[in-house]
Design a protein around this motif. Sequence first.
Motif, PDB file in Angstrom:
ATOM      1  N   GLY A 249       0.947  -1.131   0.072  1.00 27.47           N
ATOM      2  CA  GLY A 249      -0.039  -0.169   0.105  1.00 27.47           C
ATOM      3  C   GLY A 249       0.787   1.203  -0.013  1.00 27.47           C
ATOM      4  O   GLY A 249       1.832   1.363  -0.481  1.00 27.47           O
ATOM      5  N   ASN A 250       0.402   2.228   0.714  1.00 24.59           N
ATOM      6  CA  ASN A 250       1.380   3.452   0.728  1.00 24.59           C
ATOM      7  C   ASN A 250       1.143   4.135   2.241  1.00 24.59           C
ATOM      8  O   ASN A 250       0.506   3.543   3.016  1.00 24.59           O
ATOM      9  N   ALA A 251       1.943   5.163   2.293  1.00 22.33           N
ATOM     10  CA  ALA A 251       2.304   5.550   3.741  1.00 22.33           C
ATOM     11  C   ALA A 251       1.039   6.006   4.446  1.00 22.33           C
ATOM     12  O   ALA A 251       1.250   6.535   5.453  1.00 22.33           O
ATOM     13  N   THR A 252      -0.090   6.602   3.646  1.00 20.12           N
ATOM     14  CA  THR A 252      -1.058   7.181   4.351  1.00 20.12           C
ATOM     15  C   THR A 252      -2.274   6.272   4.704  1.00 20.12           C
ATOM     16  O   THR A 252      -3.377   6.735   5.006  1.00 20.12           O
ATOM     17  N   TRP A 253      -2.021   4.959   4.322  1.00 21.23           N
ATOM     18  CA  TRP A 253      -3.236   3.895   4.331  1.00 21.23           C
ATOM     19  C   TRP A 253      -3.228   3.092   5.618  1.00 21.23           C
ATOM     20  O   TRP A 253      -4.292   3.149   6.265  1.00 21.23           O
ATOM     21  N   ILE A 254      -2.228   2.396   6.143  1.00 19.87           N
ATOM     22  CA  ILE A 254      -2.314   1.589   7.203  1.00 19.87           C
ATOM     23  C   ILE A 254      -1.112   1.714   8.215  1.00 19.87           C
ATOM     24  O   ILE A 254       0.036   1.984   7.645  1.00 19.87           O
ATOM     25  N   ALA A 255      -1.500   1.849   9.293  1.00 23.20           N
ATOM     26  CA  ALA A 255      -0.531   1.831  10.611  1.00 23.20           C
ATOM     27  C   ALA A 255       0.725   0.827  10.291  1.00 23.20           C
ATOM     28  O   ALA A 255       0.548  -0.304   9.908  1.00 23.20           O
TER      29      ALA A 255
END
Length: 486
Positions: free
Chosen positions: A355-361
């Motif tokens: 995914g990406n850095a703003t999606w999942i902890a």
Amino acid sequence: MQPRAQSIPAVLQTSVSVAMCLVASSWLGCGAPGGSGAPRDEPETSRAALTEWVVNGTFSTGVTAPWWSGANTQSLVEGGRLRVNVAGGTVNRWDALVGQSAIPLVGGRPYTLAFTASASANVPMRATVQLEPSPYTATLDQAVTLDGTARRFTFSFTSSLDTALGQVTFQFGGSGAFTLYLDDISLTSETGSGPVSMTSGFYVDPNSNPAVWARNNSGDSRAARIQSNIASKPGARWFGNWSGDITAAVSGFVNAADAVDKLPVLVAYNIPGRDCGSHSSGGAGSPEAYRAWISSFVTGLGSKPAIVILEPDAVAQLDCLPNDTERQTRLGLLRYATEQLRDRAPNTWAYLDGGNATWIAADTLAQRLESGGVRNIRGFALNVSNYIPTAQSNTYGAAVSAALNTRYGYTRPWVVDTSRNGNGSNGEWCNPAGRKLGATSQVGGGADLLLWLKVPGDSDGPCGIAPTVPAGTFSPDIAVRLIDGT
């Protein structure tokens, strides 16, 4: 050729992901390794032809040389390990340290630093691989916490330094007086192995969508700019249920790259329930069909050098699946894919998409990557088909790798898709305006690799600045706007 698209708001996905993990859903693994048989700590592709650069890392000779001690430290060999007596009264980590110098580092080459450490008190320590003279630039800088239990630490990285004056240091000032123990210190590199060192650069796909459009529309005023700025740059080719005979498609691509001594980048994108039914929906019709497909995909790779990005969004979009049974099934398919790549593609570096850095902890993503088999392969991929700045992705990647180390005792490097992140993100993911081409494919850049994974100019779907262009269809208007940043 289809791209992928993100279909669940990032904030919602993060909160749902964390909540589901706390409920102890079995699909996350929650510390339990997946896959058939005992998990392997390191992929087979990173074991061959290792060169050791540290001298006297086991202290079996009974002497400390060539390890040196800085101010506020006194070192001796005791019980077959290095004992370091650390004085009090220090402020900074580097006020008390030990190290070894004159270590050559090659830019773009992968390395692994490993060591066993303990201390007489609970203290932080900084481990670095860095430039010996000022400004002491570090290509690896990791913080660990020590206590009375001897623990093994392992960190993989790609060197951003090209120098004969490298050094390994362990820094532990600022924590008062205590005793530190170090043993089995190792810095290895994959010299003569791995797909990067086997090739002379990344492969430019002559049949990418932008290249084909530019050839077929040579009279169009935009064609020359698209050819120069996009079609002539190395990028990935995506493979899925549109690829026909997948073994032939993959082998044709990697053989063409091998013929010109270049490194191909492939994206495997055929997981059942792909993209949660959004713009890039599709995928294999059943788990059995996917196992057959990915096995044939790996057959096509053979022993040729290659980079493979495995199933964009498949891990991050677990939340959209309706129940734990389906989530477990998907993770099992990903583990199967990583095992196939590990066991049958010796010269491929594979990266499981995260995914990406703003999606999942970061901690939650680490659990999912472990359950999906990331320990079997080279690492994980970030920002595929998104616009997040490289620095932000690298910070997130480091946090995910640190979480893997904390939970499971190993780290993994990551790659970043930079094809469209030149202007960063405005929070939109589907053909947003004002985006721009990013750094071209390269080794390093704060990550293992920076890669053009999403093909610039290919639509994310009928949305944004291209409301009538289907996902995966090339648009010269999108391409020119990415070139200009408009």
